[in-house]
Scaffold this motif. Structure first.
Motif, mmCIF file in Angstrom:
data_model
loop_
_atom_site.group_PDB
_atom_site.id
_atom_site.type_symbol
_atom_site.label_atom_id
_atom_site.label_comp_id
_atom_site.label_asym_id
_atom_site.label_seq_id
_atom_site.Cartn_x
_atom_site.Cartn_y
_atom_site.Cartn_z
ATOM 1 N N HIS A 31 0.808 -1.212 0.000
ATOM 2 C CA HIS A 31 0.000 0.000 0.000
ATOM 3 C C HIS A 31 0.842 1.262 0.000
ATOM 4 O O HIS A 31 0.312 2.349 -0.149
ATOM 5 N N TRP A 51 0.849 6.947 0.332
ATOM 6 C CA TRP A 51 0.046 5.743 0.163
ATOM 7 C C TRP A 51 -0.486 5.640 -1.249
ATOM 8 O O TRP A 51 -0.819 6.644 -1.883
ATOM 9 N N SER A 52 -0.585 4.417 -1.750
ATOM 10 C CA SER A 52 -1.111 4.178 -3.093
ATOM 11 C C SER A 52 -2.609 4.448 -3.164
ATOM 12 O O SER A 52 -3.090 5.053 -4.123
ATOM 13 N N THR A 53 -3.339 3.975 -2.157
ATOM 14 C CA THR A 53 -4.802 4.105 -2.166
ATOM 15 C C THR A 53 -5.308 4.610 -0.817
ATOM 16 O O THR A 53 -5.913 3.866 -0.050
#
Length: 76
Positions: A31, A51-53
């Motif tokens: 993440h 953070w990616s998502t």
């Protein structure tokens, strides 16, 4: 730097880089898109995970900018 899929977070990371911070891609968690670290050697603790998502991408972008703006060369 690889482009973050969210335009707000990508812009915030670009802002950090323009202020002398360094981007380190990847991380131990899937993440974690990467980290930004302050370019001043005395500021080793000045860093933030990207953070990616994140749950709210716009708020995450604001947090990145706030962290960068909070760091100044006279703080040790």
């Amino acid at each position: 730097m690889k482009a973050h899929p969210n335009k707000h977070i990508h812009a915030a990371v670009e802002y950090a880089i323009s202020k002398g911070w360094h981007f380190v891609a990847g991380g131990s968690s899937s993440h974690c898109f990467g980290r930004v670290r302050c370019g001043i050697p005395a500021h080793r603790e000045h860093m933030m995970s990207i953070w990616s998502t994140p749950r709210n991408p716009e708020n995450h972008a604001v947090q990145i900018i706030r962290r960068v703006d909070h760091c100044s060369p006279d703080k040790t």
